[in-house]
Design a protein around this motif. Structure first.
Motif, PDB file in Angstrom:
ATOM      1  N   ALA A  57      -4.842   5.787   4.729  1.00 40.74           N
ATOM      2  CA  ALA A  57      -6.110   5.096   4.494  1.00 40.74           C
ATOM      3  C   ALA A  57      -7.092   5.304   5.635  1.00 40.74           C
ATOM      4  O   ALA A  57      -8.287   5.010   5.485  1.00 40.74           O
ATOM      5  N   GLY A  58      -6.613   5.814   6.769  1.00 41.12           N
ATOM      6  CA  GLY A  58      -7.483   5.972   7.931  1.00 41.12           C
ATOM      7  C   GLY A  58      -7.930   4.638   8.493  1.00 41.12           C
ATOM      8  O   GLY A  58      -9.009   4.525   9.077  1.00 41.12           O
ATOM      9  N   ASN A  59      -7.086   3.614   8.330  1.00 36.97           N
ATOM     10  CA  ASN A  59      -7.448   2.261   8.752  1.00 36.97           C
ATOM     11  C   ASN A  59      -6.222   1.589   9.376  1.00 36.97           C
ATOM     12  O   ASN A  59      -5.360   1.073   8.664  1.00 36.97           O
ATOM     13  N   PRO A  60      -6.118   1.562  10.715  1.00 36.86           N
ATOM     14  CA  PRO A  60      -4.935   0.979  11.363  1.00 36.86           C
ATOM     15  C   PRO A  60      -4.827  -0.531  11.171  1.00 36.86           C
ATOM     16  O   PRO A  60      -3.775  -1.114  11.445  1.00 36.86           O
ATOM     17  N   GLU A  61      -5.903  -1.171  10.702  1.00 36.09           N
ATOM     18  CA  GLU A  61      -5.882  -2.610  10.487  1.00 36.09           C
ATOM     19  C   GLU A  61      -5.688  -2.984   9.027  1.00 36.09           C
ATOM     20  O   GLU A  61      -5.731  -4.165   8.669  1.00 36.09           O
ATOM     21  N   LEU A  62      -5.469  -2.008   8.166  1.00 33.92           N
ATOM     22  CA  LEU A  62      -5.335  -2.285   6.737  1.00 33.92           C
ATOM     23  C   LEU A  62      -4.206  -3.266   6.462  1.00 33.92           C
ATOM     24  O   LEU A  62      -3.104  -3.130   6.988  1.00 33.92           O
ATOM     25  N   ALA A  74      -0.288  -0.683  -5.041  1.00 32.43           N
ATOM     26  CA  ALA A  74      -1.005   0.600  -5.098  1.00 32.43           C
ATOM     27  C   ALA A  74      -2.095   0.647  -4.028  1.00 32.43           C
ATOM     28  O   ALA A  74      -2.740  -0.365  -3.733  1.00 32.43           O
ATOM     29  N   TYR A  75      -2.313   1.853  -3.488  1.00 28.43           N
ATOM     30  CA  TYR A  75      -3.341   2.072  -2.472  1.00 28.43           C
ATOM     31  C   TYR A  75      -4.126   3.337  -2.817  1.00 28.43           C
ATOM     32  O   TYR A  75      -3.546   4.424  -2.908  1.00 28.43           O
ATOM     33  N   PRO A  76      -5.451   3.229  -2.984  1.00 26.22           N
ATOM     34  CA  PRO A  76      -6.276   4.401  -3.331  1.00 26.22           C
ATOM     35  C   PRO A  76      -6.649   5.205  -2.084  1.00 26.22           C
ATOM     36  O   PRO A  76      -7.823   5.321  -1.719  1.00 26.22           O
ATOM     37  N   THR A  77      -5.666   5.757  -1.436  1.00 26.37           N
ATOM     38  CA  THR A  77      -5.887   6.517  -0.204  1.00 26.37           C
ATOM     39  C   THR A  77      -6.190   7.984  -0.531  1.00 26.37           C
ATOM     40  O   THR A  77      -6.360   8.363  -1.684  1.00 26.37           O
ATOM     41  N   ARG A  78      -6.275   8.806   0.524  1.00 23.92           N
ATOM     42  CA  ARG A  78      -6.594  10.237   0.338  1.00 23.92           C
ATOM     43  C   ARG A  78      -5.695  10.873  -0.709  1.00 23.92           C
ATOM     44  O   ARG A  78      -6.151  11.587  -1.601  1.00 23.92           O
ATOM     45  N   HIS A  83       3.575   1.917  -3.403  1.00 21.78           N
ATOM     46  CA  HIS A  83       4.621   1.443  -2.505  1.00 21.78           C
ATOM     47  C   HIS A  83       5.539   0.500  -3.293  1.00 21.78           C
ATOM     48  O   HIS A  83       5.118  -0.576  -3.721  1.00 21.78           O
ATOM     49  N   TYR A  84       6.777   0.916  -3.488  1.00 20.96           N
ATOM     50  CA  TYR A  84       7.752   0.143  -4.250  1.00 20.96           C
ATOM     51  C   TYR A  84       8.764  -0.506  -3.317  1.00 20.96           C
ATOM     52  O   TYR A  84       9.185   0.105  -2.321  1.00 20.96           O
ATOM     53  N   ASP A  85       9.160  -1.725  -3.644  1.00 22.77           N
ATOM     54  CA  ASP A  85      10.295  -2.381  -3.007  1.00 22.77           C
ATOM     55  C   ASP A  85      11.220  -2.829  -4.137  1.00 22.77           C
ATOM     56  O   ASP A  85      10.884  -3.728  -4.918  1.00 22.77           O
ATOM     57  N   LEU A  86      12.388  -2.216  -4.242  1.00 16.88           N
ATOM     58  CA  LEU A  86      13.269  -2.437  -5.383  1.00 16.88           C
ATOM     59  C   LEU A  86      14.370  -3.459  -5.098  1.00 16.88           C
ATOM     60  O   LEU A  86      15.310  -3.586  -5.885  1.00 16.88           O
ATOM     61  N   TYR A  87      14.229  -4.217  -4.002  1.00 17.94           N
ATOM     62  CA  TYR A  87      15.288  -5.170  -3.642  1.00 17.94           C
ATOM     63  C   TYR A  87      15.538  -6.178  -4.763  1.00 17.94           C
ATOM     64  O   TYR A  87      16.678  -6.568  -5.016  1.00 17.94           O
ATOM     65  N   ARG A  88      14.460  -6.596  -5.458  1.00 19.10           N
ATOM     66  CA  ARG A  88      14.585  -7.590  -6.509  1.00 19.10           C
ATOM     67  C   ARG A  88      14.557  -6.978  -7.908  1.00 19.10           C
ATOM     68  O   ARG A  88      14.372  -7.700  -8.901  1.00 19.10           O
ATOM     69  N   LEU A  89      14.751  -5.671  -7.996  1.00 16.63           N
ATOM     70  CA  LEU A  89      14.732  -5.013  -9.306  1.00 16.63           C
ATOM     71  C   LEU A  89      15.876  -5.536 -10.169  1.00 16.63           C
ATOM     72  O   LEU A  89      17.042  -5.526  -9.759  1.00 16.63           O
ATOM     73  N   GLY A  90      15.543  -5.992 -11.391  1.00 12.23           N
ATOM     74  CA  GLY A  90      16.566  -6.536 -12.260  1.00 12.23           C
ATOM     75  C   GLY A  90      17.453  -5.472 -12.868  1.00 12.23           C
ATOM     76  O   GLY A  90      18.677  -5.606 -12.913  1.00 12.23           O
ATOM     77  N   ALA A  91      16.859  -4.378 -13.343  1.00 15.31           N
ATOM     78  CA  ALA A  91      17.609  -3.290 -13.973  1.00 15.31           C
ATOM     79  C   ALA A  91      16.843  -1.993 -13.755  1.00 15.31           C
ATOM     80  O   ALA A  91      15.613  -1.989 -13.681  1.00 15.31           O
ATOM     81  N   PRO A  92      17.546  -0.880 -13.632  1.00 13.24           N
ATOM     82  CA  PRO A  92      16.869   0.391 -13.367  1.00 13.24           C
ATOM     83  C   PRO A  92      15.787   0.724 -14.383  1.00 13.24           C
ATOM     84  O   PRO A  92      14.779   1.356 -14.032  1.00 13.24           O
ATOM     85  N   ASP A  93      15.969   0.319 -15.658  1.00  8.60           N
ATOM     86  CA  ASP A  93      14.972   0.701 -16.658  1.00  8.60           C
ATOM     87  C   ASP A  93      13.639  -0.025 -16.462  1.00  8.60           C
ATOM     88  O   ASP A  93      12.644   0.301 -17.101  1.00  8.60           O
TER      89      ASP A  93
END
Length: 500
Positions: A57-62, A74-78, A83-93
């Motif tokens: 993003a070119g923004n160290p404070e983002l 989601a991030y609309p960067t270049r 960015h996903y975190d699947l720790y709480r994912l219930g099922a792969p599908d």
């Protein structure tokens, strides 16, 4: 078949090192890259992911919140990032409900806790495993060859900056051009900034004539040595080319002075007449110099400026028959049409035999001209991107400026720029305007013929369709150039091509 992979191991002694690695990874990131971040709680997965996103993003404070509860952010960067975190994912599908496949298609993807859906992770994903090492961390990066090579290039740049005295400098993507070159802004904590030129040696393409590739026939720079050489002679002559405090010629890396951020266009992309006229007058003063053809930049590094001969000019205009005509007609250009095109252009090149020759920068137009409002004289107009410089007709760079390929120049501004150039030349010495105007028309036609082919090639071969928006402008420039009476033999050919 499982693709070949490369394993890299890096130490991260503190959070600063993690943030720096995030910048280095961001510089290598492309669409369709998937990075899987694994490690126990507290190993720094989120820290590294956050550093990558902020660098993109070119923004160290983002603000980069953890997607633990939302599962994806989601991030609309270049390069767009999911960015996903699947720790709480219930099922792969559930991954498909979260748009995982679309995210890979449209951008880059970072995944924390990928083991929660291990079977659904792409086989060509980059696997980053963080673990404890002393007071810090270590990261093992298991990556496909393509990504590994990009990352190793980025890490090489980091070592280059460190060796140049720019340890811990922040890196931000600045711009890439139509070639393999890319530029970054590098900044120290005190605000000091420079430009990093990343220009790996251009590989030879396939031989197309007399056993030579296009780049050699057209005299395109294959390394950073020509840039260093031309910058040196321009500065020595009193012109505002950037200083180069650090160079790695073998690896194609330069640390380059930032001449400024203003150009010759206003905030809306409209040409500023005063600045174009000043740029034309600067060219006139440049063309009064006697430029060396052999330039020594180190005891073992000498650049000989090539001649912009008719062979180079001819291979460039063939881009129209190779790319533009097939694009608009839907069929390859026939041998008879090619022969006619080449024959008439040979007549034009004959008219250039007596034209004035000088140092031709070759891309003297809006992206490469820096306006320095606080400076005066020749120091007011900064010049960049001149590594393809040749010795050729002086009129070429005037045409490059006055028929700027990236922005529409009105006939009135074109005439004003050409008049300013000619008036300055006449004031400084003997100047044959009639001869110049013939050379100007020929070089304007030659340059725009080349460019119209390049822009189509960038779309058709390189997947860069944005360049097609410039085609109407280039056709208009060609119609202006071909209005000169000495170019009358070309008119039927360009009319047949639908350009006129």
């Amino acid at each position: 078949m499982i693709p070949e992979r490369v394993l890299l191991t890096l130490d991260l002694p503190d959070e600063q090192a993690s943030n720096q690695l995030g910048e280095d990874i961001a510089a290598a990131l492309r669409i369709a890259d998937v990075l899987l971040l694994s490690g126990d709680l507290g190993m720094g997965k989120s820290t590294l992911a956050r550093a990558i996103i902020r660098a993109m993003a070119g923004n160290p404070e983002l603000e980069v919140p953890s997607p633990t509860f939302t599962l994806v952010q989601a991030y609309p960067t270049r390069v767009p990032i999911q960015h996903y975190d699947l720790y709480r994912l219930g099922a792969p599908d559930e991954l498909e409900e979260l748009g995982f496949s679309e995210a890979i298609r449209d951008g880059a993807v970072l995944v924390e806790w990928p083991e929660r859906a291990a079977e659904d992770m792409p086989k060509d994903a980059v696997r980053l495993s963080l673990s404890e090492k002393g007071q810090g961390r270590t990261v093992s990066i298991d990556a496909p060859v393509d990504f590994a090579e990009r990352l190793q290039r980025s890490l090489l740049i980091r070592r280059f900056l460190d060796d140049a005295g720019w340890q811990h400098a922040s890196r931000n993507f600045l711009v890439g051009d139509a070639s393999t070159r890319a530029y970054e802004s590098v900044c120290r904590s005190d605000g000091t900034a420079m430009i990093l030129m990343n220009a790996p040696r251009r590989p030879d393409g396939p031989p197309i004539r007399d056993g030579k590739p296009y780049s050699r026939i057209a005299h395109l720079a294959e390394s950073v040595t020509p840039f260093v050489a031309i910058a040196k002679v321009l500065r020595d002559a009193g012109f505002a080319a950037p200083q180069i405090p650090a160079a790695d010629l073998d690896n194609g890396l330069l640390l380059v002075e930032n001449l400024g951020t203003q150009g010759v266009l206003d905030a809306h992309g409209i040409p500023i007449a005063e600045r174009y006229i000043a740029s034309a007058e600067l060219l006139a003063r440049m063309h009064m110099h006697q430029w060396p053809q052999r330039i020594e930049i180190a005891p073992d590094a000498v650049h000989v400026v090539p001649a912009y001969d008719r062979v180079a000019m001819a291979i460039e205009i063939e881009l129209l028959t190779d790319w533009y005509l097939p694009y608009v007609t839907g069929t390859p250009t026939g041998d008879e049409d090619r022969a006619e095109f080449a024959h008439v252009w040979e007549q034009m090149f004959d008219l250039l035999d007596d034209a004035e020759k000088t140092l031709v920068l070759r891309d003297y137009h809006s992206p490469n001209i820096i306006w320095r409002e606080d400076r005066r004289g020749d120091d007011r107009v900064g010049i960049i991107d001149f590594q393809d410089a040749v010795i050729g007709p002086a009129a070429y760079d005037v045409a490059s400026l006055a028929m700027d390929a990236r922005v529409t120049i009105s006939p009135e501004l074109e005439a004003a720029a050409v008049d300013a150039y000619c008036a300055t030349r006449a004031r400084l010495g003997v100047f044959d305007r009639e001869q110049f105007e013939t050379a100007y028309a020929i070089m304007a036609a030659q340059r725009n013929t080349k460019i119209i082919g390049i822009f189509v090639r960038l779309d058709q071969r390189d997947g860069k369709p944005a360049y097609l928006k410039h085609l109407p402008r280039i056709r208009e420039y060609l119609s202006r150039a071909l209005a000169h009476p000495r170019l009358a033999p070309l008119v039927p050919i360009y009319r047949k091509a639908g350009i006129l």
